[in-house]
Design a protein around this motif. Structure first.
Motif, PDB file in Angstrom:
ATOM      1  N   MET A 122       0.826  -1.207   0.000  1.00 54.17           N
ATOM      2  CA  MET A 122       0.000   0.000   0.000  1.00 54.17           C
ATOM      3  C   MET A 122       0.858   1.255   0.000  1.00 54.17           C
ATOM      4  SD  MET A 122      -2.937  -1.253   2.679  1.00 54.17           S
ATOM      5  CE  MET A 122      -3.706   0.348   2.783  1.00 54.17           C
ATOM      6  N   ASP A 123       1.938   1.240   0.772  1.00 56.45           N
ATOM      7  CA  ASP A 123       2.843   2.396   0.794  1.00 56.45           C
ATOM      8  C   ASP A 123       3.517   2.595  -0.553  1.00 56.45           C
ATOM      9  OD1 ASP A 123       2.135   2.745   3.423  1.00 56.45           O
ATOM     10  OD2 ASP A 123       3.908   1.702   4.238  1.00 56.45           O
ATOM     11  N   GLU A 124       3.905   1.488  -1.208  1.00 60.66           N
ATOM     12  CA  GLU A 124       4.539   1.603  -2.518  1.00 60.66           C
ATOM     13  C   GLU A 124       3.587   2.216  -3.542  1.00 60.66           C
ATOM     14  OE1 GLU A 124       7.576   0.978  -3.689  1.00 60.66           O
ATOM     15  OE2 GLU A 124       8.335   0.593  -1.666  1.00 60.66           O
ATOM     16  N   VAL A 125       2.347   1.776  -3.530  1.00 60.74           N
ATOM     17  CA  VAL A 125       1.364   2.326  -4.473  1.00 60.74           C
ATOM     18  C   VAL A 125       1.116   3.796  -4.203  1.00 60.74           C
ATOM     19  CG1 VAL A 125      -1.024   2.163  -5.241  1.00 60.74           C
ATOM     20  CG2 VAL A 125       0.282   0.085  -4.869  1.00 60.74           C
ATOM     21  N   ALA A 126       0.985   4.150  -2.928  1.00 61.78           N
ATOM     22  CA  ALA A 126       0.765   5.559  -2.590  1.00 61.78           C
ATOM     23  C   ALA A 126       1.949   6.423  -3.004  1.00 61.78           C
ATOM     24  CB  ALA A 126       0.512   5.692  -1.084  1.00 61.78           C
ATOM     25  N   ALA A 127       3.196   5.906  -2.823  1.00 62.20           N
ATOM     26  CA  ALA A 127       4.371   6.671  -3.215  1.00 62.20           C
ATOM     27  C   ALA A 127       4.429   6.866  -4.728  1.00 62.20           C
ATOM     28  CB  ALA A 127       5.630   5.958  -2.726  1.00 62.20           C
ATOM     29  N   SER A 128       4.087   5.818  -5.487  1.00 57.86           N
ATOM     30  CA  SER A 128       4.086   5.959  -6.943  1.00 57.86           C
ATOM     31  C   SER A 128       3.055   6.976  -7.407  1.00 57.86           C
ATOM     32  CB  SER A 128       3.824   4.599  -7.587  1.00 57.86           C
ATOM     33  OG  SER A 128       2.529   4.133  -7.240  1.00 57.86           O
ATOM     34  N   LYS A 129       1.895   7.027  -6.725  1.00 56.50           N
ATOM     35  CA  LYS A 129       0.878   8.018  -7.090  1.00 56.50           C
ATOM     36  C   LYS A 129       1.372   9.432  -6.808  1.00 56.50           C
ATOM     37  CE  LYS A 129      -3.195   5.090  -6.465  1.00 56.50           C
ATOM     38  NZ  LYS A 129      -4.444   4.882  -5.700  1.00 56.50           N
TER      39      LYS A 129
END
Length: 219
Positions: free
Chosen positions: A85-92
């Motif tokens: 979830m953190d990785e997806v949020a960072a990419s966004k």
């Protein structure tokens, strides 16, 4: 019920034995079917109607170890989900930041570049399409012309055959017997009788009955 199960088992075993004796037969097609437990439609036996099964007692050390493994598993899975979830949020955030950095002039230039590429693609595809359609029209035109020429030739040959038949019928109609020349035809038939009673010899000569009699009288 046990007798039926035994009979089914024996029948299946006999089928497997017969299949194994025949070459080329697959043994996997034959499966022994028998009831491993009592069917549910027979209900509870009278001897076990009021029986209360005892609950299996686990060892305390085993219970503790299972709880520890369970907690460890869920903790690790929660950590993996949180990391993703953190990785997806960072990419966004990175993608949004890249979009925010662009100025209005850069956005307009990018839009114009995309429009230019799109128009170039459309022009290329349009040229290919027009060429393909032109080739198809030319092929269709040639095909229609060939069909028309072939039809004209067939019609011409048909007219020639009809005219030839008409010409032959006109030539034959000169010898037809009509109301006007029927008296003349009768007189000619009486004066010159025609006999179809003849034979053909080995040399291909026609021998009529009257001619043979004349030859014999001459000899």
């Amino acid at each position: 019920m046990s007798g039926i199960a035994c009979a089914v088992g024996l029948l299946a075993s006999k089928s497997i034995l017969n299949a194994s004796q025949q070459p080329g037969r697959i043994l996997l097609q034959y499966t022994a079917v028998r009831f491993r437990r009592k069917p549910r439609w027979l209900g509870t036996a009278k001897s076990k109607l009021f029986r209360v099964p005892e609950r299996h007692q686990q060892v305390d050390e085993e219970v503790t170890e299972l709880k520890r493994l369970h907690n460890n598993y869920h903790t690790q899975m929660k950590a993996v989900r949180r990391f993703l979830m953190d990785e997806v949020a960072a990419s966004k955030l990175i993608s949004r930041a890249g979009m925010i950095i662009q100025t209005p002039e850069e956005e307009a230039a990018e839009w114009e570049e995309l429009q230019r590429i799109n128009e170039e693609w459309n022009r290329t595809v349009g040229e290919v399409r027009e060429k393909r359609l032109a080739d198809e029209r030319e092929q269709r035109k040639n095909y229609i012309l060939e069909r028309l020429v072939a039809k004209e030739q067939r019609d011409q040959e048909k007219r020639e055959r009809v005219e030839e038949k008409v010409r032959l019928e006109k030539e034959l109609s000169k010898n037809y017997i009509t109301r006007e020349n029927i008296d003349k035809a009768i007189e000619m038939a009486l004066v010159q009788p025609m006999s179809y009673n003849f034979a053909i010899d080995l040399s291909g000569n026609i021998r009529r009955h009257g001619e043979e009699q004349n030859e014999e009288s001459t000899k």
